[in-house]
Scaffold this motif. Sequence first.
Motif, PDB file in Angstrom:
ATOM      1  N   SER A 167       0.752  -1.368  -0.097  1.00 30.80           N
ATOM      2  CA  SER A 167      -0.115   0.129  -0.119  1.00 30.80           C
ATOM      3  C   SER A 167       0.694   1.182  -0.010  1.00 30.80           C
ATOM      4  N   ARG A 168       0.508   2.195  -0.647  1.00 25.90           N
ATOM      5  CA  ARG A 168       1.015   3.343  -0.499  1.00 25.90           C
ATOM      6  C   ARG A 168       0.187   4.615   0.301  1.00 25.90           C
ATOM      7  N   VAL A 169       0.909   4.890   1.277  1.00 24.94           N
ATOM      8  CA  VAL A 169       0.093   5.470   2.399  1.00 24.94           C
ATOM      9  C   VAL A 169       0.952   7.025   2.678  1.00 24.94           C
ATOM     10  N   LEU A 170      -0.321   7.851   3.180  1.00 30.98           N
ATOM     11  CA  LEU A 170       0.137   8.942   3.565  1.00 30.98           C
ATOM     12  C   LEU A 170      -0.238   9.104   5.137  1.00 30.98           C
ATOM     13  N   ILE A 171       0.346   9.461   5.818  1.00 27.01           N
ATOM     14  CA  ILE A 171       0.310   9.376   7.446  1.00 27.01           C
ATOM     15  C   ILE A 171       0.603  10.765   8.126  1.00 27.01           C
ATOM     16  N   ASP A 172      -0.272  11.316   9.013  1.00 28.48           N
ATOM     17  CA  ASP A 172      -0.091  12.354   9.846  1.00 28.48           C
ATOM     18  C   ASP A 172       0.454  11.522  11.241  1.00 28.48           C
ATOM     19  N   TYR A 173       1.559  12.176  11.727  1.00 31.87           N
ATOM     20  CA  TYR A 173       2.029  11.571  13.278  1.00 31.87           C
ATOM     21  C   TYR A 173       2.213  12.555  14.072  1.00 31.87           C
ATOM     22  N   VAL A 174       2.184  12.353  15.369  1.00 27.89           N
ATOM     23  CA  VAL A 174       2.962  12.698  16.506  1.00 27.89           C
ATOM     24  C   VAL A 174       3.947  11.717  17.326  1.00 27.89           C
ATOM     25  N   PHE A 175       4.960  12.190  17.329  1.00 26.96           N
ATOM     26  CA  PHE A 175       6.249  11.254  17.589  1.00 26.96           C
ATOM     27  C   PHE A 175       6.481  11.787  19.149  1.00 26.96           C
ATOM     28  N   ARG A 176       6.537  10.674  20.056  1.00 34.72           N
ATOM     29  CA  ARG A 176       7.063  11.192  21.394  1.00 34.72           C
ATOM     30  C   ARG A 176       8.174  10.016  21.828  1.00 34.72           C
ATOM     31  N   ARG A 177       8.864  10.500  23.072  1.00 37.38           N
ATOM     32  CA  ARG A 177       9.730   9.535  23.566  1.00 37.38           C
ATOM     33  C   ARG A 177       9.112   8.962  24.692  1.00 37.38           C
ATOM     34  N   ALA A 178       9.807   7.927  25.090  1.00 32.51           N
ATOM     35  CA  ALA A 178       8.759   6.975  26.150  1.00 32.51           C
ATOM     36  C   ALA A 178       8.267   7.610  27.357  1.00 32.51           C
ATOM     37  N   ASP A 179       8.966   8.976  27.875  1.00 33.10           N
ATOM     38  CA  ASP A 179       8.303   9.712  28.992  1.00 33.10           C
ATOM     39  C   ASP A 179       7.305  10.657  28.341  1.00 33.10           C
ATOM     40  N   GLY A 180       6.913  10.562  27.070  1.00 36.11           N
ATOM     41  CA  GLY A 180       5.931  11.479  26.671  1.00 36.11           C
ATOM     42  C   GLY A 180       6.437  12.627  26.016  1.00 36.11           C
ATOM     43  N   TYR A 181       7.485  12.951  26.138  1.00 40.41           N
ATOM     44  CA  TYR A 181       8.228  14.180  25.707  1.00 40.41           C
ATOM     45  C   TYR A 181       8.161  14.155  24.247  1.00 40.41           C
ATOM     46  N   ARG A 226      21.210   5.170  24.529  1.00 44.93           N
ATOM     47  CA  ARG A 226      21.060   4.890  25.673  1.00 44.93           C
ATOM     48  C   ARG A 226      21.024   3.196  25.647  1.00 44.93           C
ATOM     49  N   ASN A 227      21.635   2.673  26.905  1.00 46.71           N
ATOM     50  CA  ASN A 227      21.646   1.105  27.110  1.00 46.71           C
ATOM     51  C   ASN A 227      20.616   0.946  27.951  1.00 46.71           C
ATOM     52  N   ASP A 228      19.463   0.820  27.266  1.00 46.17           N
ATOM     53  CA  ASP A 228      18.237   0.533  27.723  1.00 46.17           C
ATOM     54  C   ASP A 228      17.536  -0.295  27.022  1.00 46.17           C
ATOM     55  N   PRO A 229      17.368  -1.713  27.270  1.00 44.99           N
ATOM     56  CA  PRO A 229      16.733  -2.591  26.181  1.00 44.99           C
ATOM     57  C   PRO A 229      15.230  -2.335  26.418  1.00 44.99           C
ATOM     58  N   TYR A 230      14.636  -1.685  27.222  1.00 46.16           N
ATOM     59  CA  TYR A 230      13.147  -1.576  27.255  1.00 46.16           C
ATOM     60  C   TYR A 230      12.851  -0.028  27.034  1.00 46.16           C
ATOM     61  N   ASN A 231      13.854   0.697  26.599  1.00 42.86           N
ATOM     62  CA  ASN A 231      13.452   2.197  25.910  1.00 42.86           C
ATOM     63  C   ASN A 231      12.628   1.915  24.604  1.00 42.86           C
ATOM     64  N   TYR A 232      11.851   3.059  24.332  1.00 40.25           N
ATOM     65  CA  TYR A 232      11.004   2.861  23.276  1.00 40.25           C
ATOM     66  C   TYR A 232      10.527   4.176  22.735  1.00 40.25           C
ATOM     67  N   PHE A 233      10.034   4.318  21.456  1.00 34.87           N
ATOM     68  CA  PHE A 233       9.297   5.494  20.772  1.00 34.87           C
ATOM     69  C   PHE A 233       7.987   5.236  20.704  1.00 34.87           C
ATOM     70  N   PHE A 234       7.081   6.277  20.847  1.00 35.17           N
ATOM     71  CA  PHE A 234       5.568   5.996  20.698  1.00 35.17           C
ATOM     72  C   PHE A 234       5.234   6.888  19.138  1.00 35.17           C
TER      73      PHE A 234
END
Length: 210
Positions: free
Chosen positions: A104-118, A193-201
């Motif tokens: 699929s060819r997609v266009l998305i709008d997004y809001v990108f945050r760090r794991a702490d919500g920043y 960062r050396n954090d295996p559980y870090n993530y973006f959302f």
Amino acid sequence: SGRISHLPLSTPIRMKQQRFNRGSQRFERQSVAAAASSSRREDIRKLLGLFLTVSTGSASGMRSLAGEGPLDQEPVVSKFTKLPSGTQIADLSLGKGSEIREGSRVLIDYVFRRADGYFVASTENGEPFGFTVGSTEAIPGLDEGIRGMRQGGTRRIVIPIKNSFICGLGKTCPGPIPTDFGQRRQIERQMQRNDPYNYFFFEVSAVSVK
């Protein structure tokens, strides 16, 4: 005999009338485009207002507001579906348009945050991010996480570091890659960062699906 003859317009008057008509048509097109742009900005602002609540199961495992404290266990997010890769997804609203599939060819709008919500970045002041699903044009977690969405739908995607910007932030690497230096630096610091559980959302809205 009192009757007024309806004579054809002179050339100068006719030209003025034509210019007026063209100006009216151009104004109408601009008004329609402005209305569509305003509607899209409003949709992105709604995404900006969303916030992901994450529970780690213990107070000692909660990430600090600065986002620098390590997690001592993997985040558990209620009502999320965990994909085999570790990426987690949750639909906020279901679209009614075409479904996003491989190719699929997609266009998305997004809001990108760090794991702490920043806040890191969004498409509020720019164009939607476009890519072909399965083409490696998007980071792995995003490419995987939007599948199954339908046009008009909104979804939250929790992307582990290992499924994000592993290629880096170069021009040939998968996106979306912000152009702002500060936003790019935020991503680089999180990746280092050396954090295996870090993530973006990401909070994602499917603008177009073809």
